[in-house]
Design an enzyme around this catalytic site. Structure first.
Site, PDB file in Angstrom:
ATOM      1  N   GLY A   1      67.415  26.680  10.181  1.00 37.42           N
ATOM      2  CA  GLY A   1      66.705  27.851   9.664  1.00 37.42           C
ATOM      3  C   GLY A   1      67.055  29.132  10.407  1.00 37.42           C
TER       4      GLY A   1
ATOM      5  N   GLY B   1      68.743  23.855  16.100  1.00 42.05           N
ATOM      6  CA  GLY B   1      67.488  23.255  16.541  1.00 42.05           C
ATOM      7  C   GLY B   1      67.626  21.769  16.808  1.00 42.05           C
TER       8      GLY B   1
ATOM      9  N   ARG C   1      39.457  34.085   3.559  1.00 41.09           N
ATOM     10  CA  ARG C   1      40.704  34.252   2.818  1.00 41.09           C
ATOM     11  C   ARG C   1      41.885  33.747   3.644  1.00 41.09           C
ATOM     12  NH1 ARG C   1      37.797  34.947  -0.499  1.00 41.09           N
ATOM     13  NH2 ARG C   1      37.432  36.661  -1.943  1.00 41.09           N
TER      14      ARG C   1
ATOM     15  N   GLU D   1      51.107  25.933  10.676  1.00 46.69           N
ATOM     16  CA  GLU D   1      51.264  25.361   9.332  1.00 46.69           C
ATOM     17  C   GLU D   1      51.191  23.826   9.326  1.00 46.69           C
ATOM     18  OE1 GLU D   1      55.130  26.385   7.727  1.00 46.69           O
ATOM     19  OE2 GLU D   1      56.091  26.063   9.659  1.00 46.69           O
TER      20      GLU D   1
ATOM     21  N   ARG E   1      55.476  23.448  12.487  1.00 42.86           N
ATOM     22  CA  ARG E   1      55.173  22.222  11.749  1.00 42.86           C
ATOM     23  C   ARG E   1      54.670  21.120  12.669  1.00 42.86           C
ATOM     24  NH1 ARG E   1      56.974  22.099   6.363  1.00 42.86           N
ATOM     25  NH2 ARG E   1      57.974  24.086   5.930  1.00 42.86           N
TER      26      ARG E   1
ATOM     27  N   GLN F   1      58.335  35.825   9.862  1.00 40.10           N
ATOM     28  CA  GLN F   1      58.365  35.501  11.293  1.00 40.10           C
ATOM     29  C   GLN F   1      59.747  35.116  11.803  1.00 40.10           C
ATOM     30  OE1 GLN F   1      54.715  32.773  12.219  1.00 40.10           O
ATOM     31  NE2 GLN F   1      54.900  32.894  10.009  1.00 40.10           N
TER      32      GLN F   1
ATOM     33  N   ASP G   1      60.197  27.719  17.093  1.00 41.87           N
ATOM     34  CA  ASP G   1      58.979  26.966  17.391  1.00 41.87           C
ATOM     35  C   ASP G   1      58.779  26.705  18.878  1.00 41.87           C
ATOM     36  OD1 ASP G   1      58.292  26.818  14.744  1.00 41.87           O
ATOM     37  OD2 ASP G   1      59.303  24.911  14.420  1.00 41.87           O
TER      38      ASP G   1
END
Lengths: 341, 341, 341, 341
Positions: free
Chosen positions: D10, D102, D266, D222, D171, D274, D127
């Site tokens: 990513g 990664g 909300r 997340e 994650r 990010q 991360d």
């Protein structure tokens, strides 16, 4: 159609956005050909150029500076160069030239236009001092950079219990000082349009300290001057282009205020950082609109004109009008700052 | 003079700058007294308020949100509350009330004004959709936040070889989408004013990939809708205030584009981040000018009016005119984006 | 437990975050009472203080400056004040005092600790020059501000075809110059640790121009000095606190480089803007951790210590060690910048 | 020496800074030749590459994304591709290959290394979950973007009197949630390492409202999940690469909290913003150091290693160690946030 484009004068966020927009509209939509002259008028006078296609302007919308380079040219150089410019336009078979620049550039543009060359100007000045348009790109970025700096300086002035004299750009007009000063809540704003009385300024700052406040922020345009006789003041003279040199007003004022108030006063000169780097969204949109409308004017044969913002619309104004007078800060706008000296 | 001020409706960068400016001008310059009502109209209807002196507005110029709080009130609540508002104004001996708010608030302001209450409105909307003024504070900040996000998303879309569908605010008008999209160089911009044909949109994005590009950015206003029958589309219905609910257009569009293009398409919903936090310099200056001019209008007895920007000047326009119609994106402005669908 | 806290020395982003963290941990978690001394050591020496509860530290996490104020105190003032400090601590029934400050403050903290007072220090310096800790809060913000300015200046230097000499903070060490220079891709970095040879520097910059580049960025720490005899150089002398004064190295260097290279060279002095305003996320987290661990140390009775970052962990180191030596830029780190002079 | 470089996985701010640094060190200092493989492992497996000289990496230091492109490759594709990779390295006469990526990439790197190929890895993850290094570039930028968004959202949450559930990346680990939440002063932080009890979370938020506060910010990674049985929860399943899909925890949590608290709640999903765009100064410096040290390792023949930050130094660690375990948020670090659930 074949169009030439050049950027002239000092750096200004949004120049690349105009170039990109000219190419997108001309090449992308009209199927025109565009060439860019290198280093402003020098490129035109020497025929130094390169073709600009869509790939050449990819990824430059948000980039500061100008991919074409810029330079300063003395007015007399340009006067002598009209015929050479005409020859290069003919040789390159250009149907229009779009110079992007400030007061000097627009005067030069008018000179060429008066000599019959097909010119559409795009105004550029971070100083916002061109009367014929409500706004110019670059100004919003400059004000934003100055405001962010002032936001930071406020906490330091308070921690250190100091008077900070922050010098921002503006040789002849105080628009950046006015807007950044209002946006950051400055305690005094000093603009070139109104020679300041150092007694008054001292009184304003002094009153804050008497009221128990522990710091003050004075925003001063680089071209501001004291009322004659109000304090000792060295001017900076003029440079080879006839422009006034930087006088160091913040530095001189800091010395004077420290002496009079008995409080630490320090100058901060924001300098070039105000005129470089990525433009704000506001400036990117305005620059993009200017570029597009300049191409449209060329296609309609409306030469001798300059793009301008009026309210929310882009219009064209004669180059003659554009350079007739400087847009100075009027008293009513200065009054809105609550920092009247 | 005694003046009441309140902020109503959704969050908008610059609200505190208006409050500060009202207090500075009224208390600091005119020697007035100012009270702030809590939570918008609720505070006025219930007489819930507090005095606002110069100290109360120190340090808030650059702060997001509103120190007075805000709330939403249904139109009928207000209609029934005119007499209560009148009583509270009388009891608090207020000579003027300055409500700061969007379309709903200005309609309410007009209602009170028609009932004879001394009202000067200050328009507030990040959507920039009030026709009577060239600009409203908050819009520039929203566009800036969205543009910065788009700048970042572009590199990710390119690295991941994706279509990103970025949803920005704008339920009824596409101003944020238009400006942020232009500022960031979006490849397609979808606005509520023009129901989009998903075939056209697919073609625009598809052409990019055919030309060898590896990503695309589509900016879509949250209120945008497909042309009827152009694709399956669920609307969001309406909430208790009669406002249309969020339909999730980006999410629905991402599914549809991925299916049609055979390329990964992902929705990004920028959301609330566009309407909070510190205002840009542009918005702080505009908000400050609005606050000052609202106080001046009150002192001149010009009630039933709203502050407005026209060109570079602040003027007053009748509240009636202010809410007569929405300022939508006209075709010529949309055309300037080069993203016409 | 009753804890006193004070902030001393120059402004530094993150001071408020430490204060907030001390109060959150002590008052919120342990049920302690906290008082803040005003204006650093002055407040302690004069017993000038106020109670700090949870409400007093609301909304300050991201705020620059220090809600307690700061001031500079000469070492001898402090030496003479130990007994007064002891009396005030006793009178206020304080079980611990947490001074937050730089090298001078930590030396003072050690003085008090050696005299038996219960002290836990928190290191603070934007210069990153305290050897006992891997990092101090404020440094990341200063580097970030300087880098953003350099990003902007690069485009201007290029448009104007100039050498820009950008002076950043760092009287004794070149950490800010090194990191900001590396982050922005400076072409030369000049640090106090290595007196520079102006011939070498001229050669480095000159080579760029020979290779066809049209600009150069030189980052210079304010405390950098030329190798003796390498160029004429005026030092700034020392101030009343015995600190070296600002010598204006960028200004002197610009004159010299312009003369030698025959290219326009301009100084830009970033100044105070590096040490004020909202801290980066990195600095807020580090400051918050330091505050918490200082309270924990006090509760465990570990006095005479200072909080420090080692790797990813917060540890305690003796104050004696903390001030034993300055952390200077070692040759290997300087080499990593590819700007070795 | 001839070196190949590739970027995989990513998007991550700092990738270009590593590429530039590799080229600067290898080509500029050692006189090596460098080639870049296109789209990560795909480029290596297919031999799709281009030469990278100094000009190729000009102006990319601050640019987001990767000039080499990236892609995801399934582990089995790579396993089957070792021989092809070997052939391409031989054919291109490469003495070393530097993959930047990664966890997945480093596992692949180890696979190649175990097969005898000369590999030096550079870890990349926003991360921050690679145990063998104190930090990875990209993380600081991600935390900075999330913190700035949280700063803005706070004022909106307060004005609207709402609970905002802000979903950030992460994650498997909660580092971004932890740091951004601490930096912005979140009222609750939910991380994947600790399945949350929705009763506890409701109690924490509810207590704020009982204490008279009018809003709350919950930061949730997340990948966070409720303790089993604590609330209804749909997981997102897994994608073709075996990665867990996005479950929409913020959306599900908002519904649940609104129901339980009777307050508007909300979700805000920060998403891709990010991981794109210009890196912070911190990340640019770290990325530059990693690139340089990877080249040095290759020159010393230290293959099968990965660059790592330990304290303030760059070291090398075996690839085997690098991927042995995930760096999760330990309880003591989570405790420092004062948001323990």
């Amino acid at each position: 159609m074949r169009i030439g484009v050049l950027t002239s004068g000092g750096d200004c966020p949004g120049l690349n956005a105009v170039i990109r927009s000219v190419v997108h509209r001309a090449v992308g939509d009209h199927g025109d050909e565009v060439v860019g002259f290198h280093d402003g008028w020098r490129g035109l006078l020497e025929g130094d150029h390169r073709p600009l296609d869509l790939d050449a302007v990819a990824h430059i919308l948000a980039a500061g500076g100008t991919i074409l380079g810029s330079s300063r040219v003395r007015p007399e150089q340009l006067r002598d160069g009209v015929e050479r410019a005409r020859e290069h336009l003919a040789r390159l078979r250009l149907d229009a030239v779009i110079p992007i620049g400030g007061e000097g550039t627009l005067k030069a543009a008018r000179l060429l236009s008066d000599a019959g060359l097909p010119v559409v100007g795009v105004p550029k000045t971070i100083d916002n001092d061109i009367a014929a348009t409500d706004a110019t790109f670059g100004f919003d970025t400059a004000v934003g950079v100055a405001t962010e700096a002032l936001d930071r300086l406020k906490t330091t002035a308070e921690s250190h219990q100091r008077v900070l004299i922050v010098e921002v750009m503006g040789r002849h007009t105080g628009w950046i000082a006015l807007h950044a000063g209002m946006a950051a809540g400055a305690h005094a704003i000093v603009v070139p349009e109104r020679p300041f009385d150092v007694d008054e300024l001292t009184a304003v700052v002094g009153k804050r300290f008497e009221a128990g406040k522990r710091f003050a922020i004075v925003v001063v345009a680089e071209g501001a001057k004291p009322r004659e006789g109000s304090m000792p003041f060295e001017t900076g003279g003029t440079d080879v282009y006839g422009h006034e040199r930087f006088a160091g007003v913040a530095r001189q004022l800091a010395v004077e205020l420290e002496r009079r108030l008995g409080k630490e006063a320090r100058p901060v000169i924001l300098g070039h950082v105000q005129r470089g780097g990525t433009p704000t969204a506001y400036d990117r949109v305005l620059a993009t609109r200017f570029g597009r409308h300049a191409v449209e004017a060329a296609h309609r044969g409306e030469f001798g004109m300059m793009t301008a913002l009026r309210g929310t619309e882009i219009t064209l104004v004669p180059l003659a009008e554009a350079v007739a007078r400087l847009k100075t800060v009027p008293d009513e706008r200065y009054a809105e700052s609550e920092c009247v000296l």
